[in-house]
Motif scaffolding. Sequence first.
Motif, PDB file in Angstrom:
ATOM      1  N   GLY A  42     -39.200 -20.412   3.447  1.00 27.96           N
ATOM      2  CA  GLY A  42     -38.800 -20.339   2.055  1.00 27.96           C
ATOM      3  C   GLY A  42     -39.939 -20.648   1.117  1.00 27.96           C
ATOM      4  N   ARG A  43     -39.596 -20.977  -0.143  1.00 29.28           N
ATOM      5  CA  ARG A  43     -40.609 -21.212  -1.172  1.00 29.28           C
ATOM      6  C   ARG A  43     -40.116 -22.282  -2.138  1.00 29.28           C
ATOM      7  NH1 ARG A  43     -41.484 -15.495  -3.793  1.00 29.28           N
ATOM      8  NH2 ARG A  43     -42.024 -16.730  -5.640  1.00 29.28           N
ATOM      9  N   TYR A  44     -41.070 -23.098  -2.562  1.00 29.88           N
ATOM     10  CA  TYR A  44     -40.727 -24.281  -3.365  1.00 29.88           C
ATOM     11  C   TYR A  44     -40.268 -23.947  -4.774  1.00 29.88           C
ATOM     12  CZ  TYR A  44     -44.658 -24.050  -6.553  1.00 29.88           C
ATOM     13  OH  TYR A  44     -45.504 -23.660  -7.558  1.00 29.88           O
ATOM     14  N   ASP A  45     -40.578 -22.744  -5.261  1.00 26.16           N
ATOM     15  CA  ASP A  45     -40.390 -22.443  -6.682  1.00 26.16           C
ATOM     16  C   ASP A  45     -39.029 -21.841  -7.009  1.00 26.16           C
ATOM     17  OD1 ASP A  45     -40.859 -19.997  -5.426  1.00 26.16           O
ATOM     18  OD2 ASP A  45     -41.848 -19.133  -7.191  1.00 26.16           O
ATOM     19  N   ARG A  46     -38.118 -21.809  -6.040  1.00 20.35           N
ATOM     20  CA  ARG A  46     -36.791 -21.247  -6.290  1.00 20.35           C
ATOM     21  C   ARG A  46     -35.715 -22.185  -5.762  1.00 20.35           C
ATOM     22  NH1 ARG A  46     -38.003 -14.994  -4.798  1.00 20.35           N
ATOM     23  NH2 ARG A  46     -37.382 -15.702  -2.723  1.00 20.35           N
ATOM     24  N   VAL A  47     -34.560 -22.110  -6.391  1.00 23.58           N
ATOM     25  CA  VAL A  47     -33.417 -22.966  -6.058  1.00 23.58           C
ATOM     26  C   VAL A  47     -32.193 -22.070  -5.898  1.00 23.58           C
ATOM     27  CG1 VAL A  47     -31.944 -24.856  -6.876  1.00 23.58           C
ATOM     28  CG2 VAL A  47     -34.408 -24.885  -7.349  1.00 23.58           C
ATOM     29  N   CYS A  79     -27.839 -21.817  -5.205  1.00 19.24           N
ATOM     30  CA  CYS A  79     -26.552 -22.504  -5.206  1.00 19.24           C
ATOM     31  C   CYS A  79     -25.862 -22.239  -3.872  1.00 19.24           C
ATOM     32  CB  CYS A  79     -25.675 -22.017  -6.363  1.00 19.24           C
ATOM     33  SG  CYS A  79     -23.995 -22.712  -6.328  1.00 19.24           S
ATOM     34  N   LEU A  80     -25.437 -23.290  -3.212  1.00 18.60           N
ATOM     35  CA  LEU A  80     -24.798 -23.143  -1.910  1.00 18.60           C
ATOM     36  C   LEU A  80     -23.382 -22.596  -2.019  1.00 18.60           C
ATOM     37  CD1 LEU A  80     -25.974 -26.426  -0.138  1.00 18.60           C
ATOM     38  CD2 LEU A  80     -26.945 -24.118   0.025  1.00 18.60           C
ATOM     39  N   GLN A  81     -22.835 -22.550  -3.236  1.00 14.97           N
ATOM     40  CA  GLN A  81     -21.469 -22.049  -3.415  1.00 14.97           C
ATOM     41  C   GLN A  81     -21.448 -20.585  -3.856  1.00 14.97           C
ATOM     42  OE1 GLN A  81     -18.468 -24.715  -5.035  1.00 14.97           O
ATOM     43  NE2 GLN A  81     -17.818 -23.128  -6.489  1.00 14.97           N
ATOM     44  N   CYS A  82     -22.157 -20.262  -4.921  1.00 10.17           N
ATOM     45  CA  CYS A  82     -22.092 -18.891  -5.446  1.00 10.17           C
ATOM     46  C   CYS A  82     -23.292 -18.040  -5.067  1.00 10.17           C
ATOM     47  CB  CYS A  82     -21.915 -18.893  -6.966  1.00 10.17           C
ATOM     48  SG  CYS A  82     -23.391 -19.420  -7.896  1.00 10.17           S
ATOM     49  N   GLY A  83     -24.344 -18.661  -4.516  1.00 11.69           N
ATOM     50  CA  GLY A  83     -25.497 -17.911  -4.067  1.00 11.69           C
ATOM     51  C   GLY A  83     -26.494 -17.538  -5.150  1.00 11.69           C
ATOM     52  N   ARG A  84     -26.256 -17.941  -6.411  1.00 18.45           N
ATOM     53  CA  ARG A  84     -27.209 -17.626  -7.482  1.00 18.45           C
ATOM     54  C   ARG A  84     -28.542 -18.313  -7.206  1.00 18.45           C
ATOM     55  NH1 ARG A  84     -25.168 -16.005 -12.588  1.00 18.45           N
ATOM     56  NH2 ARG A  84     -23.121 -15.035 -12.307  1.00 18.45           N
ATOM     57  N   VAL A  85     -29.629 -17.620  -7.537  1.00 20.38           N
ATOM     58  CA  VAL A  85     -30.976 -18.161  -7.378  1.00 20.38           C
ATOM     59  C   VAL A  85     -31.601 -18.336  -8.754  1.00 20.38           C
ATOM     60  CG1 VAL A  85     -33.285 -17.765  -6.445  1.00 20.38           C
ATOM     61  CG2 VAL A  85     -31.270 -17.113  -5.103  1.00 20.38           C
ATOM     62  N   ILE A  86     -32.164 -19.512  -9.016  1.00 11.75           N
ATOM     63  CA  ILE A  86     -32.852 -19.782 -10.283  1.00 11.75           C
ATOM     64  C   ILE A  86     -34.251 -20.296  -9.975  1.00 11.75           C
ATOM     65  CG2 ILE A  86     -30.700 -20.288 -11.518  1.00 11.75           C
ATOM     66  CD1 ILE A  86     -31.452 -23.287 -11.296  1.00 11.75           C
ATOM     67  N   SER A  87     -35.090 -20.312 -10.965  1.00  8.99           N
ATOM     68  CA  SER A  87     -36.445 -20.817 -10.769  1.00  8.99           C
ATOM     69  C   SER A  87     -36.442 -22.346 -10.789  1.00  8.99           C
ATOM     70  CB  SER A  87     -37.384 -20.293 -11.851  1.00  8.99           C
ATOM     71  OG  SER A  87     -37.122 -20.919 -13.096  1.00  8.99           O
ATOM     72  N   ARG A  88     -37.382 -22.930 -10.061  1.00  7.53           N
ATOM     73  CA  ARG A  88     -37.505 -24.391 -10.065  1.00  7.53           C
ATOM     74  C   ARG A  88     -37.957 -24.875 -11.433  1.00  7.53           C
ATOM     75  NH1 ARG A  88     -37.213 -28.709 -10.684  1.00  7.53           N
ATOM     76  NH2 ARG A  88     -37.368 -30.528  -9.313  1.00  7.53           N
ATOM     77  N   ALA A  89     -38.715 -24.065 -12.158  1.00 15.26           N
ATOM     78  CA  ALA A  89     -39.150 -24.448 -13.503  1.00 15.26           C
ATOM     79  C   ALA A  89     -37.952 -24.562 -14.447  1.00 15.26           C
ATOM     80  CB  ALA A  89     -40.157 -23.427 -14.032  1.00 15.26           C
ATOM     81  N   HIS A  90     -36.991 -23.649 -14.324  1.00 13.80           N
ATOM     82  CA  HIS A  90     -35.789 -23.713 -15.156  1.00 13.80           C
ATOM     83  C   HIS A  90     -34.988 -24.964 -14.825  1.00 13.80           C
ATOM     84  CE1 HIS A  90     -32.247 -22.538 -17.398  1.00 13.80           C
ATOM     85  NE2 HIS A  90     -31.509 -22.605 -16.298  1.00 13.80           N
ATOM     86  N   LEU A  91     -34.866 -25.261 -13.527  1.00 18.46           N
ATOM     87  CA  LEU A  91     -34.134 -26.472 -13.143  1.00 18.46           C
ATOM     88  C   LEU A  91     -34.840 -27.714 -13.668  1.00 18.46           C
ATOM     89  CD1 LEU A  91     -31.823 -27.841 -11.623  1.00 18.46           C
ATOM     90  CD2 LEU A  91     -33.276 -27.825  -9.576  1.00 18.46           C
ATOM     91  N   ALA A  92     -36.150 -27.697 -13.698  1.00 17.46           N
ATOM     92  CA  ALA A  92     -36.896 -28.859 -14.198  1.00 17.46           C
ATOM     93  C   ALA A  92     -36.516 -29.185 -15.634  1.00 17.46           C
ATOM     94  CB  ALA A  92     -38.399 -28.605 -14.091  1.00 17.46           C
TER      95      ALA A  92
END
Length: 286
Positions: free
Chosen positions: A124-129, A131-144
């Motif tokens: 995998g890659r550190y820069d993406r996150v 969701c274990l429920q809906c499967g949506r992928v967001i950037s780690r920068a956005h989560l920050a």
Amino acid sequence: MPEGAVVHRGTVEDAAQVLRGRTVTALTGAGVSTDSGIPDYRSPDSPPRNPMTYQQFVGDEAFRRHYWARNHVGWQHVDRTQPNAGHRALATLEERGVLRGLITQNVDLLHEDAGSRRVIDLHGRYDRVICLQCGRVISRAHLAQRLDELNPHFLEEVLSGGLTVADIEVAPDADAVIEQTSHFNPAPCEFCGGVLKPEIVYFGESVPRERVERAYAMVDDAGALLVAGTSLTVMSGLRFVRHAAKTGKPIVIVNRGETRGDPLATVKVEAGVTETLTALVDLLTR
């Protein structure tokens, strides 16, 4: 390593002799990134580490809070790191037509930053996150940004006393060594409220099958396998070495310290990864 196993130790010149005239697939581990300031897990000088398992993360809210607090500090360190000469050497070998592709166990994206194009990020890659429920992928920068809003003074507290992010010990998966995390507020998925997890394969979690099949195909596509900076302790990387050996491909391993693949190596170079990869560029592209 089995007792009595033969290890064919050699020099970088011996490695070049094995690889010369063949197309190569590379398999890399954390040792490739140590010269960029990201420590590995298992080199002789590495401190003992107990990485969080997938079962701990999904099964215990306290573990998740602890992880996200540490990651909120550690990911910034990884995000600021730069490729080193070893990363650039592999990118050059690809550009010159020697390297067919690269399988990395690292999640730091430094191979891509160095210019490598055919990269399989096995873990995998550190820069993406995700969701274990809906499967949506967001950037780690956005989560920050969301975590900063939920924990407005957390980084100030962690970095008090003149510390910087660079002063804090960070593991290869961007997990920073900090202790006081019980007051940290993790962020739920903003779409469904589910549990967010870094898009990284944790210990105890399986690599997606499609990714594994692509990696096997990349090994099959080349005439030799170059392994750099990994002890091959976990099966996720070792299986490709075993596959190459089973199909009769020569294997070069570059690593300081013993690896589980040593008995299968055509040549084992016991030397620094960066200097060895840099030397291979000169020897293989003359």
